[in-house]
Design a protein around this motif. Structure first.
Motif, PDB file in Angstrom:
ATOM      1  N   CYS A  12      73.522 -20.879 -21.469  1.00  0.00           N
ATOM      2  CA  CYS A  12      73.728 -22.122 -22.216  1.00  0.00           C
ATOM      3  C   CYS A  12      73.302 -23.288 -21.326  1.00  0.00           C
ATOM      4  CB  CYS A  12      75.193 -22.270 -22.631  1.00  0.00           C
ATOM      5  SG  CYS A  12      75.513 -23.788 -23.575  1.00  0.00           S
ATOM      6  N   PRO A  13      72.116 -23.868 -21.558  1.00  0.00           N
ATOM      7  CA  PRO A  13      71.616 -24.911 -20.664  1.00  0.00           C
ATOM      8  C   PRO A  13      72.203 -26.296 -20.935  1.00  0.00           C
ATOM      9  CG  PRO A  13      70.017 -24.508 -22.382  1.00  0.00           C
ATOM     10  CD  PRO A  13      71.139 -23.529 -22.618  1.00  0.00           C
ATOM     11  N   SER A  14      72.933 -26.451 -22.032  1.00  0.00           N
ATOM     12  CA  SER A  14      73.467 -27.750 -22.424  1.00  0.00           C
ATOM     13  C   SER A  14      74.940 -27.862 -22.045  1.00  0.00           C
ATOM     14  CB  SER A  14      73.310 -27.953 -23.940  1.00  0.00           C
ATOM     15  OG  SER A  14      74.070 -29.045 -24.387  1.00  0.00           O
ATOM     16  N   GLU A  15      75.241 -28.761 -21.126  1.00  0.00           N
ATOM     17  CA  GLU A  15      76.637 -28.973 -20.752  1.00  0.00           C
ATOM     18  C   GLU A  15      77.437 -29.553 -21.913  1.00  0.00           C
ATOM     19  OE1 GLU A  15      78.180 -27.826 -18.113  1.00  0.00           O
ATOM     20  OE2 GLU A  15      76.259 -26.935 -17.541  1.00  0.00           O
ATOM     21  N   ALA A  16      76.787 -30.359 -22.742  1.00  0.00           N
ATOM     22  CA  ALA A  16      77.471 -30.931 -23.904  1.00  0.00           C
ATOM     23  C   ALA A  16      77.880 -29.829 -24.879  1.00  0.00           C
ATOM     24  CB  ALA A  16      76.564 -31.952 -24.596  1.00  0.00           C
ATOM     25  N   PHE A  17      76.979 -28.880 -25.125  1.00  0.00           N
ATOM     26  CA  PHE A  17      77.285 -27.773 -26.035  1.00  0.00           C
ATOM     27  C   PHE A  17      78.359 -26.877 -25.419  1.00  0.00           C
ATOM     28  CE2 PHE A  17      76.599 -24.080 -28.687  1.00  0.00           C
ATOM     29  CZ  PHE A  17      76.151 -24.608 -29.895  1.00  0.00           C
ATOM     30  N   ARG A  18      78.270 -26.659 -24.125  1.00  0.00           N
ATOM     31  CA  ARG A  18      79.290 -25.860 -23.429  1.00  0.00           C
ATOM     32  C   ARG A  18      80.676 -26.508 -23.591  1.00  0.00           C
ATOM     33  NH1 ARG A  18      78.651 -22.191 -19.307  1.00  0.00           N
ATOM     34  NH2 ARG A  18      76.449 -22.781 -19.092  1.00  0.00           N
ATOM     35  N   ALA A  19      80.728 -27.829 -23.450  1.00  0.00           N
ATOM     36  CA  ALA A  19      81.993 -28.549 -23.600  1.00  0.00           C
ATOM     37  C   ALA A  19      82.532 -28.441 -25.025  1.00  0.00           C
ATOM     38  CB  ALA A  19      81.812 -30.011 -23.203  1.00  0.00           C
ATOM     39  N   LEU A  20      81.623 -28.483 -26.016  1.00  0.00           N
ATOM     40  CA  LEU A  20      82.042 -28.341 -27.408  1.00  0.00           C
ATOM     41  C   LEU A  20      82.635 -26.952 -27.652  1.00  0.00           C
ATOM     42  CD1 LEU A  20      79.082 -30.072 -29.291  1.00  0.00           C
ATOM     43  CD2 LEU A  20      81.453 -30.865 -29.196  1.00  0.00           C
ATOM     44  N   CYS A  21      82.031 -25.937 -27.065  1.00  0.00           N
ATOM     45  CA  CYS A  21      82.589 -24.581 -27.188  1.00  0.00           C
ATOM     46  C   CYS A  21      83.998 -24.517 -26.614  1.00  0.00           C
ATOM     47  CB  CYS A  21      81.688 -23.575 -26.461  1.00  0.00           C
ATOM     48  SG  CYS A  21      80.107 -23.239 -27.260  1.00  0.00           S
ATOM     49  N   LEU A  22      84.175 -25.117 -25.451  1.00  0.00           N
ATOM     50  CA  LEU A  22      85.483 -25.102 -24.794  1.00  0.00           C
ATOM     51  C   LEU A  22      86.522 -25.819 -25.644  1.00  0.00           C
ATOM     52  CD1 LEU A  22      87.117 -24.358 -22.266  1.00  0.00           C
ATOM     53  CD2 LEU A  22      86.414 -26.548 -21.275  1.00  0.00           C
ATOM     54  N   SER A  23      86.177 -26.999 -26.149  1.00  0.00           N
ATOM     55  CA  SER A  23      87.154 -27.793 -26.915  1.00  0.00           C
ATOM     56  C   SER A  23      87.482 -27.141 -28.256  1.00  0.00           C
ATOM     57  CB  SER A  23      86.633 -29.216 -27.132  1.00  0.00           C
ATOM     58  OG  SER A  23      85.468 -29.205 -27.934  1.00  0.00           O
ATOM     59  N   ALA A  24      86.535 -26.383 -28.822  1.00  0.00           N
ATOM     60  CA  ALA A  24      86.759 -25.736 -30.117  1.00  0.00           C
ATOM     61  C   ALA A  24      87.361 -24.344 -29.984  1.00  0.00           C
ATOM     62  CB  ALA A  24      85.441 -25.654 -30.891  1.00  0.00           C
ATOM     63  N   GLY A  25      87.556 -23.880 -28.757  1.00  0.00           N
ATOM     64  CA  GLY A  25      88.110 -22.554 -28.546  1.00  0.00           C
ATOM     65  C   GLY A  25      87.120 -21.433 -28.814  1.00  0.00           C
ATOM     66  N   VAL A  26      85.835 -21.741 -28.710  1.00  0.00           N
ATOM     67  CA  VAL A  26      84.795 -20.736 -28.919  1.00  0.00           C
ATOM     68  C   VAL A  26      84.578 -19.967 -27.614  1.00  0.00           C
ATOM     69  CG1 VAL A  26      82.358 -20.357 -29.501  1.00  0.00           C
ATOM     70  CG2 VAL A  26      83.658 -22.174 -30.643  1.00  0.00           C
ATOM     71  N   THR A  27      84.635 -18.648 -27.674  1.00  0.00           N
ATOM     72  CA  THR A  27      84.374 -17.827 -26.499  1.00  0.00           C
ATOM     73  C   THR A  27      82.873 -17.829 -26.213  1.00  0.00           C
ATOM     74  OG1 THR A  27      86.256 -16.401 -27.005  1.00  0.00           O
ATOM     75  CG2 THR A  27      84.587 -15.526 -25.495  1.00  0.00           C
ATOM     76  N   LEU A  28      82.498 -18.254 -25.007  1.00  0.00           N
ATOM     77  CA  LEU A  28      81.095 -18.303 -24.619  1.00  0.00           C
ATOM     78  C   LEU A  28      80.802 -17.141 -23.675  1.00  0.00           C
ATOM     79  CD1 LEU A  28      78.306 -19.689 -24.391  1.00  0.00           C
ATOM     80  CD2 LEU A  28      79.283 -21.129 -22.576  1.00  0.00           C
ATOM     81  N   ILE A  29      79.868 -16.286 -24.058  1.00  0.00           N
ATOM     82  CA  ILE A  29      79.456 -15.144 -23.249  1.00  0.00           C
ATOM     83  C   ILE A  29      78.003 -15.342 -22.869  1.00  0.00           C
ATOM     84  CG2 ILE A  29      79.092 -12.641 -23.189  1.00  0.00           C
ATOM     85  CD1 ILE A  29      81.375 -12.379 -25.230  1.00  0.00           C
ATOM     86  N   GLU A  30      77.717 -15.350 -21.568  1.00  0.00           N
ATOM     87  CA  GLU A  30      76.347 -15.515 -21.083  1.00  0.00           C
ATOM     88  C   GLU A  30      75.929 -14.232 -20.358  1.00  0.00           C
ATOM     89  OE1 GLU A  30      75.582 -19.903 -19.709  1.00  0.00           O
ATOM     90  OE2 GLU A  30      77.702 -19.435 -19.291  1.00  0.00           O
ATOM     91  N   THR A  31      74.808 -13.663 -20.765  1.00  0.00           N
ATOM     92  CA  THR A  31      74.384 -12.391 -20.191  1.00  0.00           C
ATOM     93  C   THR A  31      73.603 -12.592 -18.886  1.00  0.00           C
ATOM     94  OG1 THR A  31      72.254 -12.345 -21.360  1.00  0.00           O
ATOM     95  CG2 THR A  31      74.179 -11.431 -22.507  1.00  0.00           C
ATOM     96  N   GLY A  32      73.073 -13.808 -18.677  1.00  0.00           N
ATOM     97  CA  GLY A  32      72.306 -14.074 -17.478  1.00  0.00           C
ATOM     98  C   GLY A  32      70.881 -13.619 -17.551  1.00  0.00           C
ATOM     99  N   GLU A  33      70.446 -13.053 -18.696  1.00  0.00           N
ATOM    100  CA  GLU A  33      69.053 -12.618 -18.866  1.00  0.00           C
ATOM    101  C   GLU A  33      68.260 -13.778 -19.426  1.00  0.00           C
ATOM    102  OE1 GLU A  33      67.744  -9.713 -18.104  1.00  0.00           O
ATOM    103  OE2 GLU A  33      69.608  -8.783 -17.481  1.00  0.00           O
ATOM    104  N   THR A  34      67.289 -14.247 -18.681  1.00  0.00           N
ATOM    105  CA  THR A  34      66.527 -15.429 -19.113  1.00  0.00           C
ATOM    106  C   THR A  34      65.038 -15.200 -19.200  1.00  0.00           C
ATOM    107  OG1 THR A  34      66.348 -16.233 -16.831  1.00  0.00           O
ATOM    108  CG2 THR A  34      68.204 -17.026 -18.135  1.00  0.00           C
TER     109      THR A  34
END
Length: 259
Positions: free
Chosen positions: A234-256
């Motif tokens: 997730c390259p967007s810190e803003a989107f990452r913050a939205l996930c956190l505030s909404a209680g969305v579980t963010l899973i990053e595989t690290g494959e780019t």
């Protein structure tokens, strides 16, 4: 040395990462002649996968989706890793929706070692892949079949999904923006995706990081309507913050990587 098909896929991946590629840079990068790269770019532009500019090419404007086969090639390794991570969230004997998309198809591939699944889909490719396994029950939506990718879209398909209430939904998106919107190109597909979201107990969004670099005109949903977001990064810190505030579980595989 890469063959032509591999080089085309790699050029598309570079364009996705950088938004613009130049003849000189590509020639040096692939150690081929300028004439070869010009021919590559002309072929990719003829397929409407890139738009020609002076000295290079760019991704097309965000009003039209990439051709299906090209989308399958872009970020293929990342999509496979996302597919495996999302499939690991689905227990045996579950019911689930699988929507249209190359990343959702990667999830269906990773689900083949499961058992007892009820799979409801509007994706002909998913249905074809899973129907041959007797341990799955596969139900396919009715509606208009989109010739480009075998997706079933429209009001009939949306109404079909409204008959169910399933445990999980696997959905994709053509673009993600920093305000938390999930976006797509085809309003008929969006109506189906909205019905899928409304009739699943847990929604899993699967999308690679390239979706943050694209735009699309039709809103599918907001990130706060999603339960889990599986991505390579997730390259967007803003989107990452939205996930956190909404209680969305963010899973990053690290494959780019995509080639």
């Amino acid at each position: 040395m890469l063959d032509t098909t591999q080089r085309h896929a790699a050029i598309l991946e570079l364009a996705r990462q950088q938004n613009r590629v130049t003849v000189d840079h590509l020639s040096a990068h692939f150690a081929v002649s300028v004439q070869t790269i010009r021919k590559d770019l002309n072929q990719l532009c003829d397929q409407r996968l890139l738009s020609r500019t002076h000295g290079g090419a760019t991704l097309p404007s965000g009003v039209e989706n990439l051709e299906y086969e090209a989308r399958r090639r872009i970020s293929a390794e990342a999509k496979d890793a996302i597919g495996r991570a999302a499939a690991a969230l689905i227990p045996n004997d579950a019911s689930l929706f699988i929507n249209i998309g190359t990343t959702t198809e990667a999830v269906s591939q990773a689900l083949l070692d499961h058992a007892g699944l009820l799979v409801v889909t509007n994706n002909i490719n998913v249905a074809n892949r899973m129907r041959v396994y007797p341990r799955f029950e596969v139900v396919i939506a009715g509606g208009v079949v989109r010739p480009s990718d075998g997706g079933i879209v429209g009001d009939a398909a949306a109404g079909f999904f409204s008959q169910f209430k399933v445990d999980y939904a696997i959905i994709g998106a053509s673009a993600l923006d920093e305000e938390g919107a999930l976006l797509d190109y085809d309003y008929r597909e969006v109506k189906v995706a909205q019905a899928i979201i409304a009739n699943a107990r847990h929604v899993i969004l699967v999308a690679d990081r390239g979706k943050f670099q694209r735009s699309a005109p039709v809103r599918i949903a907001r990130i706060d309507q999603i339960g889990t977001f599986v991505t390579d990064n997730c390259p967007s810190e803003a989107f990452r913050a939205l996930c956190l505030s909404a209680g969305v579980t963010l899973i990053e595989t690290g494959e780019t990587t995509g080639h």
